[in-house]
Design a protein around this motif. Structure first.
Motif, mmCIF file in Angstrom:
data_model
loop_
_atom_site.group_PDB
_atom_site.id
_atom_site.type_symbol
_atom_site.label_atom_id
_atom_site.label_comp_id
_atom_site.label_asym_id
_atom_site.label_seq_id
_atom_site.Cartn_x
_atom_site.Cartn_y
_atom_site.Cartn_z
ATOM 1 N N VAL A 1 -31.109 -0.874 -38.475
ATOM 2 C CA VAL A 1 -29.712 -1.071 -38.073
ATOM 3 C C VAL A 1 -29.644 -1.356 -36.576
ATOM 4 C CG1 VAL A 1 -27.494 0.095 -37.785
ATOM 5 C CG2 VAL A 1 -28.700 0.251 -39.952
ATOM 6 N N LEU A 2 -30.376 -0.595 -35.784
ATOM 7 C CA LEU A 2 -30.396 -0.810 -34.339
ATOM 8 C C LEU A 2 -30.946 -2.191 -33.995
ATOM 9 C CD1 LEU A 2 -29.970 0.371 -31.510
ATOM 10 C CD2 LEU A 2 -32.303 1.226 -31.634
ATOM 11 N N LEU A 3 -32.048 -2.589 -34.624
ATOM 12 C CA LEU A 3 -32.621 -3.907 -34.366
ATOM 13 C C LEU A 3 -31.685 -5.027 -34.804
ATOM 14 C CD1 LEU A 3 -36.335 -3.345 -35.396
ATOM 15 C CD2 LEU A 3 -35.475 -3.814 -33.104
ATOM 16 N N THR A 4 -30.980 -4.833 -35.896
ATOM 17 C CA THR A 4 -30.047 -5.850 -36.362
ATOM 18 C C THR A 4 -28.855 -5.971 -35.414
ATOM 19 O OG1 THR A 4 -30.710 -5.416 -38.642
ATOM 20 C CG2 THR A 4 -28.666 -6.620 -38.331
ATOM 21 N N ILE A 5 -28.401 -4.870 -34.862
ATOM 22 C CA ILE A 5 -27.302 -4.910 -33.891
ATOM 23 C C ILE A 5 -27.754 -5.608 -32.610
ATOM 24 C CG2 ILE A 5 -25.874 -3.474 -32.370
ATOM 25 C CD1 ILE A 5 -25.688 -1.479 -34.712
ATOM 26 N N LEU A 6 -28.970 -5.315 -32.169
ATOM 27 C CA LEU A 6 -29.476 -5.922 -30.937
ATOM 28 C C LEU A 6 -29.820 -7.398 -31.103
ATOM 29 C CD1 LEU A 6 -31.726 -3.017 -29.632
ATOM 30 C CD2 LEU A 6 -29.487 -3.710 -28.798
ATOM 31 N N GLY A 7 -30.198 -7.783 -32.288
ATOM 32 C CA GLY A 7 -30.525 -9.179 -32.554
ATOM 33 C C GLY A 7 -30.829 -9.338 -34.025
ATOM 34 N N TYR A 8 -30.270 -10.341 -34.630
ATOM 35 C CA TYR A 8 -30.400 -10.513 -36.075
ATOM 36 C C TYR A 8 -31.845 -10.779 -36.492
ATOM 37 C CZ TYR A 8 -29.163 -12.196 -40.728
ATOM 38 O OH TYR A 8 -29.067 -12.368 -42.077
ATOM 39 N N ILE A 9 -32.555 -11.588 -35.720
ATOM 40 C CA ILE A 9 -33.937 -11.961 -36.057
ATOM 41 C C ILE A 9 -34.878 -10.748 -36.024
ATOM 42 C CG2 ILE A 9 -35.899 -13.438 -35.428
ATOM 43 C CD1 ILE A 9 -33.506 -14.937 -36.648
ATOM 44 N N PRO A 10 -34.823 -9.878 -35.008
ATOM 45 C CA PRO A 10 -35.686 -8.681 -35.064
ATOM 46 C C PRO A 10 -35.398 -7.790 -36.269
ATOM 47 C CG PRO A 10 -34.888 -8.991 -32.842
ATOM 48 C CD PRO A 10 -34.160 -9.975 -33.711
ATOM 49 N N GLY A 11 -34.144 -7.732 -36.690
ATOM 50 C CA GLY A 11 -33.798 -6.964 -37.882
ATOM 51 C C GLY A 11 -34.428 -7.553 -39.128
ATOM 52 N N ILE A 12 -34.434 -8.877 -39.225
ATOM 53 C CA ILE A 12 -35.059 -9.540 -40.377
ATOM 54 C C ILE A 12 -36.565 -9.305 -40.372
ATOM 55 C CG2 ILE A 12 -35.598 -11.787 -41.396
ATOM 56 C CD1 ILE A 12 -32.867 -12.747 -40.504
ATOM 57 N N ILE A 13 -37.189 -9.452 -39.208
ATOM 58 C CA ILE A 13 -38.641 -9.256 -39.109
ATOM 59 C C ILE A 13 -39.016 -7.837 -39.518
ATOM 60 C CG2 ILE A 13 -40.578 -9.154 -37.491
ATOM 61 C CD1 ILE A 13 -39.186 -11.489 -35.986
ATOM 62 N N HIS A 14 -38.274 -6.857 -39.039
ATOM 63 C CA HIS A 14 -38.561 -5.463 -39.381
ATOM 64 C C HIS A 14 -38.348 -5.216 -40.875
ATOM 65 C CE1 HIS A 14 -37.536 -1.103 -39.722
ATOM 66 N NE2 HIS A 14 -38.653 -1.014 -39.019
ATOM 67 N N ALA A 15 -37.289 -5.775 -41.444
ATOM 68 C CA ALA A 15 -37.025 -5.587 -42.872
ATOM 69 C C ALA A 15 -38.137 -6.207 -43.714
ATOM 70 C CB ALA A 15 -35.675 -6.195 -43.241
ATOM 71 N N LEU A 16 -38.571 -7.402 -43.354
ATOM 72 C CA LEU A 16 -39.655 -8.034 -44.096
ATOM 73 C C LEU A 16 -40.952 -7.246 -43.956
ATOM 74 C CD1 LEU A 16 -38.971 -11.804 -43.368
ATOM 75 C CD2 LEU A 16 -38.517 -10.538 -45.471
ATOM 76 N N TYR A 17 -41.201 -6.712 -42.778
ATOM 77 C CA TYR A 17 -42.393 -5.879 -42.570
ATOM 78 C C TYR A 17 -42.356 -4.652 -43.476
ATOM 79 C CZ TYR A 17 -45.555 -2.587 -40.356
ATOM 80 O OH TYR A 17 -46.529 -1.651 -40.121
ATOM 81 N N ILE A 18 -41.238 -3.975 -43.533
ATOM 82 C CA ILE A 18 -41.100 -2.779 -44.363
ATOM 83 C C ILE A 18 -41.283 -3.130 -45.842
ATOM 84 C CG2 ILE A 18 -39.473 -1.006 -45.166
ATOM 85 C CD1 ILE A 18 -40.634 -0.446 -42.409
ATOM 86 N N ILE A 19 -40.659 -4.211 -46.291
ATOM 87 C CA ILE A 19 -40.759 -4.587 -47.706
ATOM 88 C C ILE A 19 -42.176 -4.982 -48.057
ATOM 89 C CG2 ILE A 19 -40.030 -6.302 -49.404
ATOM 90 C CD1 ILE A 19 -37.260 -6.230 -48.006
ATOM 91 N N LEU A 20 -42.826 -5.748 -47.213
ATOM 92 C CA LEU A 20 -44.186 -6.205 -47.518
ATOM 93 C C LEU A 20 -45.234 -5.117 -47.340
ATOM 94 C CD1 LEU A 20 -44.020 -9.764 -45.952
ATOM 95 C CD2 LEU A 20 -43.838 -9.128 -48.364
ATOM 96 N N LYS A 21 -44.963 -4.138 -46.481
ATOM 97 C CA LYS A 21 -45.922 -3.045 -46.258
ATOM 98 C C LYS A 21 -45.924 -2.057 -47.424
ATOM 99 C CE LYS A 21 -47.177 0.634 -43.085
ATOM 100 N NZ LYS A 21 -46.743 1.419 -41.944
ATOM 101 N N TYR A 22 -44.755 -1.724 -47.942
ATOM 102 C CA TYR A 22 -44.658 -0.707 -48.995
ATOM 103 C C TYR A 22 -44.488 -1.383 -50.286
ATOM 104 C CZ TYR A 22 -44.138 2.500 -45.141
ATOM 105 O OH TYR A 22 -44.335 3.219 -44.008
#
Length: 57
Positions: free
Chosen positions: A36-57
């Protein structure tokens, strides 16, 4: 590790709304709050983090 249909659906949701993709994968915890914090600060970092979480687990 092959992708399942639920993984593909989570990736699509993560591109549209990154926090929702994270909450579907990990629940409401530290990863969700970070996303949520990354998405508020910038949409692209939020997407990168979400994809990392989904692909890691």
């Amino acid at each position: 590790m092959p992708f399942t249909s639920s993984d593909i659906a989570k990736i699509i949701v993560a591109i549209i709304l990154p926090p929702v993709g994270v909450i579907l994968e990990r629940g409401c915890g530290a990863d969700f709050l970070i996303n949520v914090l990354l998405t508020i600060l910038g949409y692209i970092p939020g997407i990168i983090h979400a994809l990392y979480i989904i692909l890691k687990y």
